[in-house]
Design an enzyme around this catalytic site. Sequence first.
Site, PDB file in Angstrom:
ATOM      1  CD  GLU A 132     116.800  13.523   6.935  1.00 22.37           C
ATOM      2  OE1 GLU A 132     117.383  12.422   6.858  1.00 22.37           O
ATOM      3  OE2 GLU A 132     117.005  14.440   6.135  1.00 22.37           O
ATOM      4  CD  GLU A 188     119.383  17.943   7.058  1.00 26.72           C
ATOM      5  OE1 GLU A 188     119.688  17.124   6.162  1.00 26.72           O
ATOM      6  OE2 GLU A 188     119.371  17.668   8.260  1.00 26.72           O
TER       7      GLU A 188
HETATM    8  C1  FCB Z   1     120.300  14.078   5.858  1.00 26.81           C
HETATM    9  C2  FCB Z   1     120.815  14.220   7.266  1.00 26.81           C
HETATM   10  C3  FCB Z   1     122.020  15.114   7.396  1.00 26.81           C
HETATM   11  C4  FCB Z   1     122.989  14.910   6.248  1.00 26.81           C
HETATM   12  C5  FCB Z   1     122.279  14.987   4.926  1.00 26.81           C
HETATM   13  C6  FCB Z   1     123.181  14.838   3.731  1.00 26.81           C
HETATM   14  O1  FCB Z   1     119.601  12.891   5.727  1.00 26.81           O
HETATM   15  O2  FCB Z   1     119.801  14.726   8.100  1.00 26.81           O
HETATM   16  O3  FCB Z   1     122.617  14.892   8.638  1.00 26.81           O
HETATM   17  O4  FCB Z   1     123.666  13.730   6.411  1.00 26.81           O
HETATM   18  O5  FCB Z   1     121.274  14.020   4.864  1.00 26.81           O
END
Ligand code: FCB
Length: 479
Positions: free
Chosen positions: A176, A385
């Site tokens: 990110e 994620e």
């Molecule tokens: C993302 C991050 C991760 C975590 C999630 C909830 O933006 O990459 O580390 O904090 O959100």
Amino acid sequence: MRPSPPTTPRRPPGAFPPGFAWGAATAAYQIEGAAAEDGRTPSIWDTFSHTPGKVLNGDHGDVAVDHYHRFREDVRMMADLGLTSYRFSISWPRIQPTGRGPAVERGLDFYRALVDTLLEHDISPVATLYHWDLPQDLEEAGGWPVRETAYRFADYAALAARALGDRVPVWTTLNEPWCSAFLGYGSGVHAPGRTSAADSLKAAHHLNLGHGLAVGTLREVLPASAKIAVSLNLHLVRPLTDTDQDREAARRIEAVGNRIWTGPMFKGGYPADLKADTAGIVDWDELVRPGDEAEIGRPIDLLGLNYYNPTVVSAPRGDTETAEAARNDGHGDSEFSCWPGSEDVVFHLANDDVTAMGWPIDATGLSDSLIGMHRDFGLPLMVTENGAAFEDVVGPDGQVDDPERIRYVKLHLEAVAEAIAAGADVRGYYLWSLMDNFEWAYGYGKRFGIVHVDYETQQRTPKASARWYAEVIRRGGLA
Ligand code: FCB
């Protein structure tokens, strides 16, 4: 007109291809602790979290969930759940403390042992090189807004790849980068907490450049079979209405949220509209040197998507809209914007069905994202994620029943299956997160884990969602 036949055989929703990676994800600073052990020096997150007022309750990652000492137990837990893959990140200041010079063997030994333990349990490791923990020394030398940091990152990537390349099959460069650039240097809600629109755009370019340089280095060092990826939180942007004004707002947010990465990575360069939107903030001709975009565009093998919720935007609404509402983008409170050049765009977070973060639950954004990425970039994809925080309650029996998290994950796995059925080549799903951990500016206040962690005793207890996920993995899908 008759619809054209799909290019790949359609699978029933709920079916996942053979070899699909069933994973969970974590990040070094959020779980490891051992902040000053074995040669590790502070990262920007150590400094930021120890600065009063930056993180809720003054929480920090000094101990976190003590994974550095408990990784064997944690890997056993992953094996009990049946995970076939695990995405973790390497702490840069643990293996190269000042961000320069040779690697610290003790730091590398931790990752060697972690990876070996994963492999012993048939869990395939995915290593992220940068999940936000820049060595503090490099921040003091200017951080991501300076070009030199990109070269330092590529050198660090080489150290990590030389030590672990023989046993880690999938590498992602950045996690990110939008958050690193715009929350870290724009709105300042993340480390290092700087608030300069110009610096945030410079950081974005140098993160891109660092990615490209690292891809080059990784290709040289890693075996030919290794796969190289990046994890982007591409925003699934929807205009509030179909008016030209709202569509223009969506275009602007897509430019500075998404195409600032995917333009140079996959489409040959920074988009002209992004440069026009931000021309008053940075001089792109000075920032981007000849050859940079080609460097950033080095081919990669997999594209990772981190998805939590869609982003609904509209044009500025005039007097009725408060400045506060305009910034209600789910990315924390700050009087400084994380959308340079588009500070006036208004964000609309639905609030009827939300997680404990206040993030709307809408899995259609995940299928739309995956299908769009497949169409636009043609790369194999991974959901690196996806998951949700809820107000978990430990029952009298010590168990955590979390039906809301099960519902969230189920909806999103259905969305992944739908995207696969529509032809997207999705290779894996990594639930955020394996266990409760340090949730950045929210400290330990938000729990994303499928495994509950008692922060006093460090005891791990799988929640109902962990047992449910284990069953999904055992069956190879939702069907
Ligand atoms: C993302 C991050 C991760 C975590 C999630 C909830 O933006 O990459 O580390 O904090 O959100």
